[in-house]
Write an enzyme that holds these catalytic residues in place. Structure first.
Site, short mmCIF file in Angstrom:
data_model
loop_
_atom_site.label_atom_id
_atom_site.label_comp_id
_atom_site.label_asym_id
_atom_site.label_seq_id
_atom_site.Cartn_x
_atom_site.Cartn_y
_atom_site.Cartn_z
CB SER A 1 -0.91 0.03 1.21
OG SER A 1 -1.52 1.29 1.30
NE ARG B 1 -0.96 5.49 -6.50
CZ ARG B 1 -2.05 4.74 -6.45
NH1 ARG B 1 -2.57 4.26 -7.55
NH2 ARG B 1 -2.61 4.47 -5.30
#
Ligand SMILES: Cc1cc2nc3c(=O)[nH]c(=O)nc-3n(C[C@H](O)[C@H](O)[C@H](O)COP(=O)(O)OP(=O)(O)OC[C@H]3O[C@@H](n4cnc5c(N)ncnc54)[C@H](O)[C@@H]3O)c2cc1C
Ligand code: SF4
Ligand code: FES
Lengths: 671, 248
Positions: A285, A338
């Site tokens: 995660s 990201r």
């Protein structure tokens, strides 16, 4: 000229969906009983759509390749699902969720769709809670939220690290209720191999019973494809092993346009590849980046010594470490988006600073967090001169409370204790934003063929955010598609059952059988996996996080050559009349070999850096963002939708121009 | 590592199965058990033999697809993991490993190591849900507060992945742990109360109809369960069932 009609309703953004629902045609409840709908895929999108369509009164048939709908790939989603509930009172609203999602998608999605998504998001949570989904709660009994990378409000609902599992089991339980009522007929361990069109409309599918090998015909008034994403085109990804593009690709071959195939989200915190035998990658995660610091050694010699097992990371002092994200992006540090985190990791490893055996890993280090939390905890526990051991013990306990299950998972896979030595991470392919082109009603360019969830392209653009894929799957399935499909089906109340003994079904069945026979009769030089792995390498190296014209052109040629060799020399053992997992894989890889080429072609066309994709020719030349990704709104503010014309190289590009009336397009800033 | 694999081969539900021996070499400790089987299958395919069939999908311990009885234990020797999370470092060079399908009357073999677990689905069809309309007219999610401990317990029960290891571990092939996990999830939430009586009766009856055995409190299911589903759920289901039967 574009032939794409997005059917976006007129009127102000916030009223479009309500107005649309009020004006589209409805099917009388008594007539719904005479209408059949096929739903292929039982993940979040398909499961919720099937349950709701059955609830409304349609006769539903569902298909999935697993032995139970409950095992669809959605089950693996970890982090959470967004919804604009503003339970935290921190200023969230439909508009803010809409804004963040359009911006997070780098302005490559449709305003109207995204607004609708934000609008129904709150309803998703209500629905799931009513179905018994055990979301995390606070002591007062109310729902808890957390915040996810890239946004300033706390709007992510979650169930520990198993949010996807709990949401899917919710949708599955809704399906079970309809199965019990006889409104859903579930065909598990069945794979759709072709779409059947009659008079230009989708009227059924050809499926293979994966246990008996039997080829079956199923007819319906409409077909919904909710078959997930195609990240497995890279072979190594965080997707389930069976995830594939087959159903979407078959529909593409029958006339459904394929949109934005080159948009892939790459996730920075995955467990790195350990060797050639590796079959898939495991996601850790993203929440770990809240406390972990990312680094590689400053000197190449140190990196080499670490790779050779002669040096331990804990032996390097602060000065000998390069905290490259903190160095390059002081404002965001380890919490950069990201794509930035992913690219920066790859860049360091490509330069020779990687830290695992294969040189493709960077460290995610919790030592500083353990110290910080440990001292704080010692103080609040009334210990003013804690020993080093006490600090460590307190600190590790705090980290365990926050991330214990992830640390345990890491230890199981890597066999190292991440409390004592920094974790190793590397980017991996995570999910795909491209998919079948759909209009506002989620209808593809084939009338009567709909696409929902990750299988369609809508809502995400070149997304760089988390927690929005689950939201879109459930929005499509529970709240959008069941309404919009009625508009189409209202034409069909007098049609009656669609027969399956027609020339169209004959033709499609023959096509499927010929293809299977051809797959079974390869000369047998190499296994299916051999081809899949080779395709994956081309995709990762030349169509991955950073791309350039030269390599994309090479990729197109290489994939096309690989495909030819596949059809000549693949080895599929056994026979087609029964369970044959190699045959299943072969069919899927055959389609990946076509999609892969279209993917490269789409990437070649898109000569701009956007989302997670760094186009080496499109870079900021000067100013504060010098050297960073450069989006090109003037030339590429469109959805690319490809029309099938035989070989992928002949596919024809149609452009849906994106119009932004409610949002101003802004340049990204990292610094 | 060099290993000797003794694998159950059975061409379909009707055929007789038998153990076949396969030597395998070059296995590394960081391979998962399923990756080790991938290596074997690759060898078999190259030789022109049929690869071994087994169920798998997510390969990260969450979908519940993978099964396998390894040296007599469901999901093998490691605790709290599924077969896809079991790594070869748990074995030693020279080991002989027995690999068989989950054995239970209610789980017929499909082929080789793959079994049919659809009985679990039918237990769920019988009542594993809360009857709520899915078309969007539900009340606000925060309108009914849920006690945090109950919510956490409901969540813990809901994490069952439906793998069937509990059935395979049980000498009676009982499905009590699985069924009770489902019953518990809803029993602990206010939303599930209205139908509680019907639910537990319907699910337990279906479980019996599918041919699962009775529970004799041996506890093997809890030990082998990869998700640590607790026996307390069985106790809870028994209480629910008893009070439902009394209500008639
Ligand atoms: C590890 C991981 C973590 C993630 N975490 C998050 C997160 O925290 N938040 C978030 O928002 N998103 C997350 N995502 C993304 C999200 O999980 C997916 O986008 C979403 O679940 C896709 O749902 P779906 O219903 O579209 O498809 P899927 O769940 O993939 O379902 C596909 C269905 O189609 C069926 N199918 C496919 N092909 C065929 C065929 N030919 N014939 C018959 N049936 C077929 C399958 O059997 C299956 O039932 C994550 C993804 C991964 C990989
Ligand atoms: S209770 Fe445990 S062993 Fe049984 S099906 Fe659920 S997860 Fe598997
Ligand atoms: S393959 Fe999904 S749990 Fe093992």
């Amino acid at each position: 000229m574009s032939i794409l009609d997005s059917k976006i309703p007129e009127g102000p953004l916030a009223d479009k969906w309500t107005k649309h629902k009020n004006t589209i045609n409805l099917v009388n409840p008594a007539n719904k009983r005479n209408i059949d709908v096929i739903v292929v895929g039982t993940g979040l999108a398909g499961g919720s759509a099937a349950a709701t369509l059955a609830e409304l009164g349609y006769n539903v048939k569902t298909f999935c390749y697993q032995d139970s709908p409950r095992r669809a790939h959605s089950i693996a989603a970890q982090g959470g699902i967004n919804a604009a509930k503003n339970y935290q009172g921190d200023g969230d609203s439909n508009y803010r969720l809409f804004y963040d999602t359009v911006k997070g998608g780098d302005y490559r999605s449709r305003e109207a769709n995204v607004y609708r998504l934000a609008e129904v998001s709150g309803n998703i949570i209500d629905q799931c809670v009513a179905q018994g989904v055990p979301f995390a709660r606070e002591y007062g009994g109310l729902l808890d939220n957390r915040s996810f990378g890239g946004v300033l409000v706390s709007r992510t609902f979650y169930a520990k690290g198993q949010t996807g599992q709990q949401l899917l089991l919710g949708a599955y339980s809704a399906m079970n209720r309809q199965i019990n009522r006889g409104k859903i007929q579930a065909f598990n361990r069945h794979e759709m191999l072709d779409l059947v069109k009659v008079d230009g409309k989708a009227r059924g599918i050809i499926a293979r019973d994966l246990v008996t090998g039997e080829i079956e015909r199923h007819s319906a008034h409409a077909v919904v494809l909710a078959t997930g994403g195609y990240g497995n085109v890279f072979f190594l990804s965080t997707n389930a092993m069976g995830s594939n593009v087959m159903a979407a690709w078959r529909a593409h071959r029958r006339g459904a346009f394929f949109a934005n195939p080159c948009y892939t989200q790459i996730h920075p915190t995955c467990i790195p590849v350990s060797g050639d035998h590796q079959s898939k990658l495991t996601l850790m995660s993203e929440s770990l980046r809240n406390d972990g610091r990312i680094w590689v050694p400053k000197r190449k010699e140190d990196a080499e010594a670490i790779r050779a097992g002669k040096l331990k990371p804990t032996q390097l002092s602060e000065e000998e470490r390069d905290y490259y994200l903190e160095r390059r992006y002081p404002a965001f540090g380890n919490l950069v988006p990201r794509d930035v985190a992913s690219r920066a990791a790859k860049e360091r490893c490509d330069e020779g600073f990687g830290v695992n055996k294969t040189g493709e890993a960077v460290y995610l280090d919790f030592a500083a967090a353990i110290q910080r939390y440990g001292k704080e905890k010692a103080l609040t526990s009334g210990i003013h001169n804690p020993t080093a051991e006490q600090i460590l013990e307190f600190g590790e306990k705090v980290i365990e409370d926050k991330y214990g299950n992830l640390f345990q998972m890491y230890e199981k896979i890597v066999d190292e204790n991440p409390y004592k030595t920094p974790m190793m991470i590397y980017p991996a392919v995570h999910y795909t934003m491209g998919g079948l082109w759909v209009d506002y009603n989620l209808q593809t360019t084939v009338p009567g063929c709909y696409a929902a969830g990750e299988a369609n392209f809508s809502d995400h653009g070149a997304n760089r955010l988390g927690a929005s894929a689950l939201m879109q799957g459930l929005a499509d399935g529970y709240f959008v598609l069941p309404y919009t499909i009625g508009d189409y089906l209202s034409q069909d109340i007098r049609t009656g059952k669609i027969p399956t003994d027609t020339p169209e079904f004959d033709e499609a069945e023959k096509h499927v059988k010929d293809r299977i026979e051809k797959l079974m009769s390869g000369s047998g030089e190499h296994s299916v996996d051999y081809y899949h792995k080779r395709l994956g390498k081309i995709m990762w190296n030349k169509c991955g996080m950073s791309r350039n014209e030269k390599e994309l052109k090479e990729a197109i040629d290489e994939i096309s050559a690989l495909r030819k060799d596949f059809w000549k020399s693949v080895k599929v053992p056994g026979n087609a009349n029964g369970m044959n997992q190699e045959l299943e894989k072969a069919g899927r890889v055959a389609d990946f070999l076509e999609l892969g080429e279209l993917f490269a072609k789409d990437a070649l066309d898109r000569n701009e850096s956007c989302g997670g994709h760094f186009r080496e020719e499109s870079v900021e030349q000067d100013g504060e963002q010098k050297g960073e990704a450069l989006r090109d709104d003037k030339n590429f503010k469109y959805v690319s939708a490809w029309e099938y014309k035989g070989e992928p190289k002949d596919a024809v590009l149609h452009k849906e121009d994106l119009v932004f009336e409610n949002i101003e397009l802004k340049t990204r800033s990292y610094k | 590592m060099n290993l000797t694999l003794k694998i159950w081969r059975q061409s379909d539900a009707k055929s007789q199965g038998k153990i076949v021996e396969y030597p395998i070499s070059g296995i590394e400790g960081d391979m998962s058990f399923l990756e080790m089987l991938d290596v074997l299958n690759e060898e078999l395919i190259t030789k022109g033999d049929e690869p071994v069939v087994f169920d798998h999908d997510c390969r990260e311990g969450i979908c519940g697809s993978c099964s396998l009885q390894i040296n007599g234990e469901p999901h093998g020797p490691d605790r709290l993991v599924t077969t896809c999370q079991l790594h070869m470092r748990k074995f030693n060079d020279g080991d002989t490993i027995f690999i068989e399908p989950f054995r239970a009357k209610a789980f017929p073999v499909v082929k080789d190591l793959m079994v049919d677990r659809s009985a679990f689905d039918r237990i769920q069809h019988a009542g594993g849900y809360i009857s709520v309309n899915t078309s969007g007219n539900t009340i606000d999610a925060n309108a009914i507060p849920v006690n945090k401990d109950n919510a956490d317990d409901a969540f813990a029960a809901a994490t069952c992945i439906g793998c069937g290891a509990c059935v395979a571990a049980c000498k009676n092939a009982s499905a009590m742990l699985f069924t009770s996990a489902k019953v518990s999830q809803y029993a602990l939430l206010p939303q599930g109360q209205v139908e509680a009586t019907d639910r537990v009766m319907a699910m337990v009856n279906q479980m019996d109809e599918e041919g699962f055995g009775n529970c004799t409190n041996t506890g093997a299911c809890e030990i082998e369960c990869p998700k640590g589903i607790s026996l307390e759920n069985i106790a809870r289901m028994n209480r629910e069932y008893l009070s439902a039967s009394l209500k008639g």
